[in-house]
Design an enzyme around this catalytic site. Sequence first.
Site, mmCIF file in Angstrom:
data_model
loop_
_atom_site.group_PDB
_atom_site.id
_atom_site.type_symbol
_atom_site.label_atom_id
_atom_site.label_comp_id
_atom_site.label_asym_id
_atom_site.label_seq_id
_atom_site.Cartn_x
_atom_site.Cartn_y
_atom_site.Cartn_z
ATOM 1 N N CYS A 2 -126.398 -13.158 107.314
ATOM 2 C CA CYS A 2 -127.098 -11.905 107.546
ATOM 3 C C CYS A 2 -126.185 -10.733 107.258
ATOM 4 C CB CYS A 2 -127.569 -11.831 109.004
ATOM 5 S SG CYS A 2 -128.514 -13.272 109.538
ATOM 6 N N LEU A 51 -131.219 -13.370 107.017
ATOM 7 C CA LEU A 51 -131.525 -14.451 106.090
ATOM 8 C C LEU A 51 -131.728 -15.688 106.940
ATOM 9 C CD1 LEU A 51 -131.732 -15.690 103.239
ATOM 10 C CD2 LEU A 51 -129.251 -16.060 103.319
ATOM 11 N N ASN A 75 -123.488 -12.418 112.007
ATOM 12 C CA ASN A 75 -123.516 -12.856 110.611
ATOM 13 C C ASN A 75 -122.670 -14.110 110.498
ATOM 14 O OD1 ASN A 75 -123.399 -13.083 107.770
ATOM 15 N ND2 ASN A 75 -121.697 -11.627 107.641
ATOM 16 N N GLY A 76 -123.271 -15.225 110.090
ATOM 17 C CA GLY A 76 -122.495 -16.443 109.905
ATOM 18 C C GLY A 76 -123.180 -17.671 110.444
ATOM 19 N N GLU A 77 -122.373 -18.695 110.689
ATOM 20 C CA GLU A 77 -122.865 -19.956 111.240
ATOM 21 C C GLU A 77 -121.836 -20.504 112.223
ATOM 22 O OE1 GLU A 77 -125.788 -21.103 110.676
ATOM 23 O OE2 GLU A 77 -126.394 -20.083 108.817
ATOM 24 N N ASP A 100 -127.923 -20.782 116.762
ATOM 25 C CA ASP A 100 -126.507 -20.712 117.130
ATOM 26 C C ASP A 100 -126.150 -19.333 117.668
ATOM 27 O OD1 ASP A 100 -126.962 -19.592 114.640
ATOM 28 O OD2 ASP A 100 -125.147 -20.379 113.714
ATOM 29 N N SER A 365 -119.247 -24.932 98.815
ATOM 30 C CA SER A 365 -118.270 -24.695 97.749
ATOM 31 C C SER A 365 -116.973 -25.439 98.056
ATOM 32 C CB SER A 365 -117.982 -23.196 97.606
ATOM 33 O OG SER A 365 -117.014 -22.779 98.556
ATOM 34 N N GLY A 366 -116.088 -25.485 97.074
ATOM 35 C CA GLY A 366 -114.781 -26.118 97.257
ATOM 36 C C GLY A 366 -113.665 -25.132 97.495
#
Length: 637
Positions: A2, A51, A75-77, A100, A365-366
């Site tokens: 977000c 989002l 904003n985040g996880e 969360d 992603s890596g």
Amino acid sequence: MCGISGLFDPQGTRDFDRALLSRINNIQSHRGPDEDGLHLEPGLGLGHRRLSVIDLSTGQQPLFNEDGSVAIVFNGEIYNFRELVPELQALGYRFRTRSDTEVIVHAWQAWGEACVHRLRGMFAFALWDRRQQTLFLARDRLGVKPMHYAWLPDGSFVFGSELKVVTAHPAFQHEIDPLAVEEYFAFGYVQDPRCIYQGAHKLPAGHTLTLRRGQGNRPEPKPYWDLHFTNDSRLSYADAQAELLARVKEAVRLRLVADVPLGAFLSGGVDSSAVVATMAGLSDTPVHTCAIGFDDPKFNESDFARQVAERYHTDHRLEIVSGGSDFDLIDTLAWLYDEPYADSSALPTYRVCQMARKHVTVALSGDGGDEAFGGYRRHRLHLGEEAVRGRLPLGLRRGLFGPLGHWYPKADWAPRPLRAKTTFQALAMDSVQAYCHTMSKLRDDERRALFTPEFQRSLGGYRALDVFRRHAANAHTDDPLALVQYLDYKTWLVSDINTKVDRAGMAHSLEVREPLMDHELVQWIATLPSSYKIRGGEGKAIFKQAFEPLLPHDVLHRPKMGFSVPLATWLREPLKDRVRQALLGERMRDSGYFNPSTVRRLIDEHNSGLRDHATALWSLLMFEAFLRVSDGGVAHG
């Protein structure tokens, strides 16, 4: 994923305008196109753009506790939120959502500022506790998610996910910081916590900021976590490989939780290939993978990505970027990044995020693998230089290698082993200065030639090297590889890599997750001996050997290409006229920063093929685009 924003009055007497809060919040609507939310009360405004990724139906923000005394924008996880829920329920907290976000609210109620120690994930959040009259800001340990803020002339405080939120406030003063310009032309980005504008700041990774009503002073950010390179693990090499695989698997598994379509970037490099291989082992359905290639074969890794995609039967999509096709993105990138930003891989990163978003909302992603395992060529070169520095005292090295570094030609045209100028210069320096020299886009002498005498005086003796000195003082390690890895985590990873991926992903409302930046995994890797990471002259040795049963040999043991673009050719051909017009134009000349004769020389030498000045010219081109966009010359939104 977000965008967040907010306003705070330390005295609590000001009523903020809803229309103003809505406007600065919506300027980052690309970060959260699904919903927006505002909350205002005396002396406080919180804004959120959502989002939807987890708990699509009830995760709206700002989110409040049961009695409405605590509110958060986030904003985040938080990847361990499901483990925290029963622990918080046992303490008496009731949950109304499956998000969360609510975990953070109750974690604050239970543990106060120490709540951040319990959170495993990527995050930037602002939490308001009305009972304690406290606004609490926090950023994740490795700076995956951004947080910008400023104190305004009237004493109020503004914050947001992106710098454009802060600078959109009508009271913000848009005065460029000369020290930020010095950092940009040294590194290609403005280093946290500085911003391009005076008065604006980035909350550093692994820090919190606590504002309380009635405070007489402006508080400073406080660290709550740092990476410690102990290099003292007693695991055998074989046992460390096995545990590494298990820990990577756990980090990937935690990042597969989503209520929306999920996939992965697959560049064809070791790190993204390892993430995809791990995902495939955890998934019952084909993994969605996306790759970008170039029509120039020297920069095209798509064949290696295809090998991995075929091995794991992924649902793979590839797009080819051709020279001359992407330069309209320059102004778009200048608007997205809010600051001058010179990493040219932002172009393909933007495109791969754009492509991925057509099929998924979350992509793994890596990123972070090279920093963790010593995967950059510069790491191996630094160890070689350190061997010389360890045998000869600094005074002798300065007398021997200093003149060589000064007089040896800058042989861009020569085979790599003959391009010794930078090495000679580095050998005349101490370890920290040498690594800063290696990491610099334009080195000290090149910046001095580029900048006008007037601008150099405005720096007051400040040098970009001061950034590396400051971080090196906190590294607390004598291990040569660990020192430069620590510097990478504090500078390059946060301010370049994470900034690039966050803005490119959020430009398309795509959430990007980085399992190789899981802080528990990163801290465990930091306990491994450096000899496990660079072994027999090969970087990422233990990582590659651990994944040998899972990945093609050609993917694991080929020269590192990186996510780069054919910049030198582009600047000589399709961008040739644009470069000359922009860099010798009125805007750059009137800035007072640059010596026009130096800029003209860089252009002429590059176009003639005599020298490769691609890095300097791209840095100047992106700075000109920043000036133009920030002056209102380009409209976006």
